[in-house]
Write a protein that holds these residues in place. Structure first.
Motif, PDB file in Angstrom:
ATOM      1  N   LYS A   1       0.804  -1.215   0.000  1.00 14.94           N
ATOM      2  CA  LYS A   1       0.000   0.000   0.000  1.00 14.94           C
ATOM      3  C   LYS A   1       0.842   1.272   0.000  1.00 14.94           C
ATOM      4  O   LYS A   1       0.388   2.311  -0.488  1.00 14.94           O
ATOM      5  N   ILE A   2       2.055   1.205   0.547  1.00 13.24           N
ATOM      6  CA  ILE A   2       2.831   2.431   0.752  1.00 13.24           C
ATOM      7  C   ILE A   2       3.989   2.583  -0.237  1.00 13.24           C
ATOM      8  O   ILE A   2       4.270   3.697  -0.702  1.00 13.24           O
ATOM      9  N   LEU A   3       4.657   1.492  -0.589  1.00 12.69           N
ATOM     10  CA  LEU A   3       5.864   1.577  -1.401  1.00 12.69           C
ATOM     11  C   LEU A   3       5.566   1.431  -2.884  1.00 12.69           C
ATOM     12  O   LEU A   3       4.571   0.824  -3.272  1.00 12.69           O
ATOM     13  N   ASP A   4       6.452   1.964  -3.707  1.00 10.40           N
ATOM     14  CA  ASP A   4       6.340   1.817  -5.155  1.00 10.40           C
ATOM     15  C   ASP A   4       7.100   0.577  -5.609  1.00 10.40           C
ATOM     16  O   ASP A   4       7.539  -0.229  -4.798  1.00 10.40           O
ATOM     17  N   ASP A   5       7.309   0.466  -6.909  1.00  7.94           N
ATOM     18  CA  ASP A   5       7.998  -0.709  -7.460  1.00  7.94           C
ATOM     19  C   ASP A   5       9.443  -0.792  -7.000  1.00  7.94           C
ATOM     20  O   ASP A   5      10.023  -1.877  -6.944  1.00  7.94           O
ATOM     21  N   SER A   6      10.057   0.338  -6.713  1.00 11.55           N
ATOM     22  CA  SER A   6      11.382   0.371  -6.090  1.00 11.55           C
ATOM     23  C   SER A   6      11.274   1.232  -4.842  1.00 11.55           C
ATOM     24  O   SER A   6      10.335   2.019  -4.701  1.00 11.55           O
ATOM     25  N   ILE A   7      12.245   1.085  -3.939  1.00  3.72           N
ATOM     26  CA  ILE A   7      12.113   1.772  -2.652  1.00  3.72           C
ATOM     27  C   ILE A   7      13.327   2.658  -2.393  1.00  3.72           C
ATOM     28  O   ILE A   7      14.422   2.413  -2.924  1.00  3.72           O
TER      29      ILE A   7
ATOM     30  N   MET B   1      16.545   6.071  -5.318  1.00 11.03           N
ATOM     31  CA  MET B   1      15.893   4.783  -5.185  1.00 11.03           C
ATOM     32  C   MET B   1      16.915   3.652  -5.327  1.00 11.03           C
ATOM     33  O   MET B   1      17.912   3.764  -6.043  1.00 11.03           O
ATOM     34  N   GLY B   2      16.659   2.544  -4.647  1.00  9.18           N
ATOM     35  CA  GLY B   2      17.506   1.375  -4.782  1.00  9.18           C
ATOM     36  C   GLY B   2      17.227   0.659  -6.097  1.00  9.18           C
ATOM     37  O   GLY B   2      16.219   0.901  -6.764  1.00  9.18           O
ATOM     38  N   SER B   3      18.118  -0.232  -6.486  1.00  9.36           N
ATOM     39  CA  SER B   3      17.969  -0.953  -7.753  1.00  9.36           C
ATOM     40  C   SER B   3      17.247  -2.288  -7.592  1.00  9.36           C
ATOM     41  O   SER B   3      16.917  -2.936  -8.593  1.00  9.36           O
ATOM     42  N   THR B   4      17.009  -2.732  -6.361  1.00  8.35           N
ATOM     43  CA  THR B   4      16.312  -4.000  -6.139  1.00  8.35           C
ATOM     44  C   THR B   4      14.815  -3.782  -6.254  1.00  8.35           C
ATOM     45  O   THR B   4      14.243  -2.973  -5.512  1.00  8.35           O
ATOM     46  N   PRO B   5      14.140  -4.478  -7.175  1.00  8.65           N
ATOM     47  CA  PRO B   5      12.685  -4.322  -7.289  1.00  8.65           C
ATOM     48  C   PRO B   5      11.996  -4.712  -5.986  1.00  8.65           C
ATOM     49  O   PRO B   5      12.400  -5.665  -5.313  1.00  8.65           O
ATOM     50  N   ALA B   6      10.938  -3.994  -5.652  1.00  2.54           N
ATOM     51  CA  ALA B   6      10.197  -4.299  -4.426  1.00  2.54           C
ATOM     52  C   ALA B   6       9.684  -5.735  -4.437  1.00  2.54           C
ATOM     53  O   ALA B   6       9.697  -6.411  -3.407  1.00  2.54           O
ATOM     54  N   ASP B   7       9.254  -6.230  -5.597  1.00  2.96           N
ATOM     55  CA  ASP B   7       8.725  -7.594  -5.671  1.00  2.96           C
ATOM     56  C   ASP B   7       9.770  -8.639  -5.290  1.00  2.96           C
ATOM     57  O   ASP B   7       9.423  -9.696  -4.752  1.00  2.96           O
TER      58      ASP B   7
END
Length: 438
Positions: free
Chosen positions: A95-101, A265-271
């Motif tokens: 709910k809060i974060l995008d595809d990257s953080i 933003m970091g390079s690790t996808p949130a998924d």
């Protein structure tokens, strides 16, 4: 049933339209309710046969397509959820974060970069190797590190103190590096990551992997796998680790200038983080995701802020509010009901869809913590999060019935005095019965 339905339809054809519709609705709801009651009785009987009355058990099964509660046994009572807590953590992050953080908070003044952490767990993590923050820092000749304010402490409330040297219990911090663990292996000679700790590792057999109050580590020479040991975090150590990898000195600052800061933003996808969170039940990632969520919400790092926000906003209509004290479920202070688990799982299904959820949750007989349990024939039929503590085993997620319908369930068990493997075997028998009869 078909004959009775046919005769009833003939009678209804002689009744005026609106009344006819009303009577049809009552008739069909009655048939549906009868089927639901019969199904619940059958499952309840299976629970009795499989001795679930010998400890504290709760089970709720929901058909999300119809909204029917198919089974409700102690579903509104509170249980210690263990890692089922991560379902709420996942929902919070979604709910809060995008595809990257965010990876860094920073402010540039000439050649000087002032920076601090956001709680991002992936920076130099052994499973993600995210070096985006380090690469960004390397561009500047003058670096000033402002330690993040995280008053909630390195450990969550109610965590077991004796887990301090266990790989599943790294410390929480505002700027984690390397997953806040030291990785030690003997392949090709003794290797330590980060190498800053190379001289702190002693090869010997000890009953603990680390001294309780200092970063002295012990590696059993008979081990052939990689050993991960949490290290004691501190602002000074974070600074030293960064200096070691960057090859330059860094000053400590007290605060950012008044001017507005920015983030990278970091390079690790949130998924990728979510999959490890759920499939490997990664406690460290769970805790840090709440922290970085609070950073996104308020520019501060506080896991309680993120929890309270989600409960008061997105989950404000949930009837049985949990006692939710950490992100991982390591704490025995957590208390959740099966109905609250089903409530959040339903929201995840509605908002993210089955394809995404089935790629993130462990699949029975296939991967993660369910690799050896709930095997389908030939395809997985359970996609769920397990949770294990002493005398506690919970399983909550999604079940695909023979009919092709997706069911949502939460099966929570506390206070048993036998091996967890026996509880799992009995749960598997009940879930197979649900699968085959709905």
């Amino acid at each position: 049933m078909n004959y009775i339905f046919y005769r009833s339809m003939n009678k209804l054809s002689r009744i005026p339209g609106l009344l006819q519709l009303l009577l049809m609705t009552v008739f069909l709801v009655g048939c549906s309710s009868s089927r639901t009651r019969g199904f619940e009785k059958k499952v309840t009987r299976e629970l009795q046969i499989n001795k679930f009355g010998e400890h504290f058990t709760g089970l709720m099964v929901l058909d999300p397509s119809s909204g029917d509660t198919l089974v409700s046994v102690n579903s509104d009572l509170y249980f210690t959820p263990a890692s089922n807590t991560k379902i709420f953590t996942l929902y919070t992050a979604v709910k809060i974060l995008d595809d990257s953080i965010p990876a860094l908070k920073y402010f540039v003044s000439g050649d000087t970069l002032i920076f601090s952490g956001t709680g991002n767990p992936s920076i130099l993590h052994p499973n993600f190797r995210d070096s985006s923050a380090v690469n960004f820092l390397s561009r500047y000749s003058e670096l000033v590190y402002v330690p993040g304010d995280f008053p909630e402490g390195r450990y969550g409330p109610g965590w077991a103190w004796e887990d301090y040297d266990s790989s599943f219990s790294p410390e929480r911090s505002s700027f984690p590096l390397y997953g806040n663990v030291v990785s030690v292996t003997q392949q090709g000679g003794l290797r330590t990551e980060p190498n800053l700790f190379a001289d702190s590792v002693q090869v010997m057999v000890k009953n603990r992997r680390r001294e309780e109050k200092r970063n002295t580590f012990y590696f059993d020479p008979s081990r052939t796998d990689t050993l991960e040991i949490p290290y004691i975090t501190s602002d000074r150590l974070t600074l030293t680790l960064l200096e070691n990898v960057l090859g330059k000195s860094i000053r400590i600052g007290e605060a950012f200038p008044v001017e507005k800061t920015r983030t990278i933003m970091g390079s690790t996808p949130a998924d990728s983080l979510y999959r490890r969170l759920m499939q490997e039940s990664d406690n460290f990632i769970a805790e840090q995701l709440l922290m970085v969520s609070s950073f996104v919400l308020s520019d501060t790092i506080s896991s309680s802020l993120a929890r309270d926000f989600v409960l008061d906003s997105y989950l404000s209509e949930m009837e049985y509010k949990p006692r939710w004290v950490d992100g991982s479920g390591l704490s025995r202070y957590n208390l959740f009901t099966p109905s609250s688990m089903v409530y959040v799982l339903k929201k995840l299904l509605d908002e993210k869809g089955r394809e995404w959820l089935f790629s993130v949750f462990p699949s029975g007989g296939k991967n993660g913590t369910l690799e050896e349990w709930y095997t389908g024939n030939p395809h997985p039929y359970v996609f769920a999060k397990s949770g294990t503590l002493g005398n506690t085993y919970c399983l909550s997620g999604f079940l695909i019935a023979r009919s092709g319908k997706i069911l949502i369930f939460s099966f929570m068990n506390n206070h048993y005095l036998e091996p967890a493997s026996r509880i799992k075997a009995r749960i598997q028998a009940v879930l197979e019965g649900i699968r085959d009869n709905y």
